[in-house]
Design a protein around this motif. Structure first.
Motif, PDB file in Angstrom:
ATOM      1  N   UNK A 117       5.402 -71.369 -36.827  1.00  0.00           N
ATOM      2  CA  UNK A 117       4.491 -71.820 -35.773  1.00  0.00           C
ATOM      3  C   UNK A 117       4.724 -73.291 -35.447  1.00  0.00           C
ATOM      4  N   UNK A 118       4.868 -74.114 -36.480  1.00  0.00           N
ATOM      5  CA  UNK A 118       5.108 -75.547 -36.262  1.00  0.00           C
ATOM      6  C   UNK A 118       6.402 -75.798 -35.492  1.00  0.00           C
ATOM      7  N   UNK A 119       7.378 -74.905 -35.669  1.00  0.00           N
ATOM      8  CA  UNK A 119       8.654 -75.031 -34.960  1.00  0.00           C
ATOM      9  C   UNK A 119       8.550 -74.552 -33.512  1.00  0.00           C
ATOM     10  N   UNK A 120       7.410 -73.962 -33.152  1.00  0.00           N
ATOM     11  CA  UNK A 120       7.225 -73.477 -31.791  1.00  0.00           C
ATOM     12  C   UNK A 120       7.689 -72.054 -31.574  1.00  0.00           C
ATOM     13  N   UNK A 121       7.911 -71.325 -32.666  1.00  0.00           N
ATOM     14  CA  UNK A 121       8.338 -69.925 -32.559  1.00  0.00           C
ATOM     15  C   UNK A 121       7.127 -69.018 -32.341  1.00  0.00           C
ATOM     16  N   UNK A 122       7.381 -67.871 -31.761  1.00  0.00           N
ATOM     17  CA  UNK A 122       6.376 -66.802 -31.680  1.00  0.00           C
ATOM     18  C   UNK A 122       6.509 -66.006 -32.969  1.00  0.00           C
ATOM     19  N   UNK A 123       5.401 -65.806 -33.657  1.00  0.00           N
ATOM     20  CA  UNK A 123       5.436 -65.168 -34.967  1.00  0.00           C
ATOM     21  C   UNK A 123       4.773 -63.802 -34.916  1.00  0.00           C
ATOM     22  N   UNK A 124       5.479 -62.816 -35.434  1.00  0.00           N
ATOM     23  CA  UNK A 124       4.929 -61.486 -35.674  1.00  0.00           C
ATOM     24  C   UNK A 124       4.824 -61.352 -37.189  1.00  0.00           C
ATOM     25  N   UNK A 125       3.616 -61.136 -37.675  1.00  0.00           N
ATOM     26  CA  UNK A 125       3.376 -61.089 -39.116  1.00  0.00           C
ATOM     27  C   UNK A 125       3.052 -59.665 -39.551  1.00  0.00           C
ATOM     28  N   UNK A 126       3.550 -59.298 -40.729  1.00  0.00           N
ATOM     29  CA  UNK A 126       3.299 -57.968 -41.291  1.00  0.00           C
ATOM     30  C   UNK A 126       2.626 -58.140 -42.649  1.00  0.00           C
ATOM     31  N   UNK A 127       1.530 -57.407 -42.850  1.00  0.00           N
ATOM     32  CA  UNK A 127       0.800 -57.447 -44.120  1.00  0.00           C
ATOM     33  C   UNK A 127       0.258 -56.055 -44.419  1.00  0.00           C
ATOM     34  N   UNK A 128      -0.278 -55.880 -45.619  1.00  0.00           N
ATOM     35  CA  UNK A 128      -0.654 -54.541 -46.063  1.00  0.00           C
ATOM     36  C   UNK A 128      -2.121 -54.260 -46.254  1.00  0.00           C
ATOM     37  N   UNK A 129      -3.003 -55.044 -45.648  1.00  0.00           N
ATOM     38  CA  UNK A 129      -4.430 -54.726 -45.726  1.00  0.00           C
ATOM     39  C   UNK A 129      -5.154 -55.365 -44.556  1.00  0.00           C
ATOM     40  N   UNK A 130      -6.350 -54.879 -44.310  1.00  0.00           N
ATOM     41  CA  UNK A 130      -7.153 -55.430 -43.223  1.00  0.00           C
ATOM     42  C   UNK A 130      -7.566 -56.867 -43.537  1.00  0.00           C
ATOM     43  N   UNK A 131      -7.891 -57.152 -44.796  1.00  0.00           N
ATOM     44  CA  UNK A 131      -8.285 -58.515 -45.182  1.00  0.00           C
ATOM     45  C   UNK A 131      -7.125 -59.493 -44.959  1.00  0.00           C
ATOM     46  N   UNK A 132      -5.921 -59.095 -45.327  1.00  0.00           N
ATOM     47  CA  UNK A 132      -4.758 -59.958 -45.114  1.00  0.00           C
ATOM     48  C   UNK A 132      -4.495 -60.140 -43.628  1.00  0.00           C
ATOM     49  N   UNK A 133      -4.657 -59.080 -42.875  1.00  0.00           N
ATOM     50  CA  UNK A 133      -4.469 -59.163 -41.429  1.00  0.00           C
ATOM     51  C   UNK A 133      -5.441 -60.173 -40.826  1.00  0.00           C
ATOM     52  N   UNK A 134      -6.694 -60.117 -41.253  1.00  0.00           N
ATOM     53  CA  UNK A 134      -7.693 -61.044 -40.720  1.00  0.00           C
ATOM     54  C   UNK A 134      -7.378 -62.491 -41.101  1.00  0.00           C
ATOM     55  N   UNK A 135      -6.904 -62.724 -42.332  1.00  0.00           N
ATOM     56  CA  UNK A 135      -6.538 -64.091 -42.731  1.00  0.00           C
ATOM     57  C   UNK A 135      -5.398 -64.618 -41.867  1.00  0.00           C
ATOM     58  N   UNK A 136      -4.441 -63.752 -41.570  1.00  0.00           N
ATOM     59  CA  UNK A 136      -3.316 -64.166 -40.728  1.00  0.00           C
ATOM     60  C   UNK A 136      -3.751 -64.392 -39.288  1.00  0.00           C
ATOM     61  N   UNK A 137      -4.634 -63.547 -38.788  1.00  0.00           N
ATOM     62  CA  UNK A 137      -5.136 -63.742 -37.425  1.00  0.00           C
ATOM     63  C   UNK A 137      -5.882 -65.078 -37.302  1.00  0.00           C
ATOM     64  N   UNK A 138      -6.519 -65.499 -38.382  1.00  0.00           N
ATOM     65  CA  UNK A 138      -7.239 -66.770 -38.372  1.00  0.00           C
ATOM     66  C   UNK A 138      -6.287 -67.953 -38.182  1.00  0.00           C
ATOM     67  N   UNK A 139      -5.003 -67.738 -38.425  1.00  0.00           N
ATOM     68  CA  UNK A 139      -3.999 -68.781 -38.194  1.00  0.00           C
ATOM     69  C   UNK A 139      -3.579 -68.853 -36.724  1.00  0.00           C
ATOM     70  N   UNK A 140      -4.130 -67.953 -35.898  1.00  0.00           N
ATOM     71  CA  UNK A 140      -3.846 -67.991 -34.471  1.00  0.00           C
ATOM     72  C   UNK A 140      -2.635 -67.186 -34.037  1.00  0.00           C
ATOM     73  N   UNK A 141      -2.204 -66.252 -34.860  1.00  0.00           N
ATOM     74  CA  UNK A 141      -1.047 -65.436 -34.499  1.00  0.00           C
ATOM     75  C   UNK A 141      -1.404 -64.449 -33.400  1.00  0.00           C
ATOM     76  N   UNK A 142      -0.468 -64.249 -32.481  1.00  0.00           N
ATOM     77  CA  UNK A 142      -0.730 -63.298 -31.402  1.00  0.00           C
ATOM     78  C   UNK A 142      -0.500 -61.855 -31.836  1.00  0.00           C
ATOM     79  N   UNK A 143       0.299 -61.649 -32.890  1.00  0.00           N
ATOM     80  CA  UNK A 143       0.600 -60.277 -33.317  1.00  0.00           C
ATOM     81  C   UNK A 143       0.653 -60.203 -34.836  1.00  0.00           C
ATOM     82  N   UNK A 144      -0.274 -59.417 -35.409  1.00  0.00           N
ATOM     83  CA  UNK A 144      -0.299 -59.161 -36.845  1.00  0.00           C
ATOM     84  C   UNK A 144      -0.360 -57.654 -37.038  1.00  0.00           C
TER      85      UNK A 144
END
Length: 171
Positions: free
Chosen positions: A135-162
């Motif tokens: 994100x700091x480099x200005x890339x678009x990030x697609x994140x993959x995780x294995x639970x709803x709680x992890x997904x929510x933590x990643x979404x809190x970082x402002x990712x457009x796709x988790x």
């Protein structure tokens, strides 16, 4: 050029500790040893320095690699230590997980603004650093995780796709 560290915190790096116990990759020599130290990443305070060490001092807080961090005291090369303000759990994470993510993104992949980066295990030790560095480099990030709680933590970082791979399946 060695230092003795009074370790206060240790990280549990599943991949690295698995390689050590199996004697794989850089740890192949462990196959022939009766004993060997575990604990790839740690943080503590310098307890003693070797005679030619000038970069670190007794009492200085450091994050370190390869210091038998699961022990109370560990010996490592001074170059494997990074001075920190305080020995803390956060400092532990910087010593291996953050460096791994930075090397992968900056050195190996050369990530730059506008790139699309897929980070698997994005909520894990190295993954969460990779997400933030990309994100700091200005890339678009697609994140993959294995639970709803992890997904929510990643979404809190402002990712457009988790992606929660246990819930989302595309064919």
């Amino acid at each position: 050029m060695q230092v003795l560290i009074h370790l206060k915190y240790a990280g549990i790096n599943g991949g690295c500790e698995t390689f050590r116990t199996r004697g794989e990759h850089a740890f192949a020599a462990n196959r022939t040893k009766d004993t060997y130290a575990l604990g790839a990443e740690g943080a503590g305070v310098i307890a003693a320095v070797g005679p030619s060490v000038t970069s670190l001092t007794v009492g200085q807080a450091v994050a370190c690699n390869s210091a038998a961090a699961f022990a109370e005291y560990g010996v490592t090369q001074a170059v494997m230590c990074t001075p920190v303000d305080e020995a803390s759990p956060q400092a532990v994470a910087l010593s291996l997980s953050a460096v791994t993510a930075a090397a992968a993104l900056e050195v190996t992949a050369g990530v730059k603004e506008g790139d699309v980066v897929l980070v698997t295990a994005a909520a894990g030790g190295t993954g969460h650093f990779a997400v933030q560095l990309a994100q700091l480099a200005g890339a678009r990030v697609v994140a993959v995780a294995g639970s709803e709680a992890k997904k929510q933590r990643l979404q809190a970082l402002g990712l457009e796709r988790v992606i929660n791979y246990k819930e989302e399946v595309r064919t």
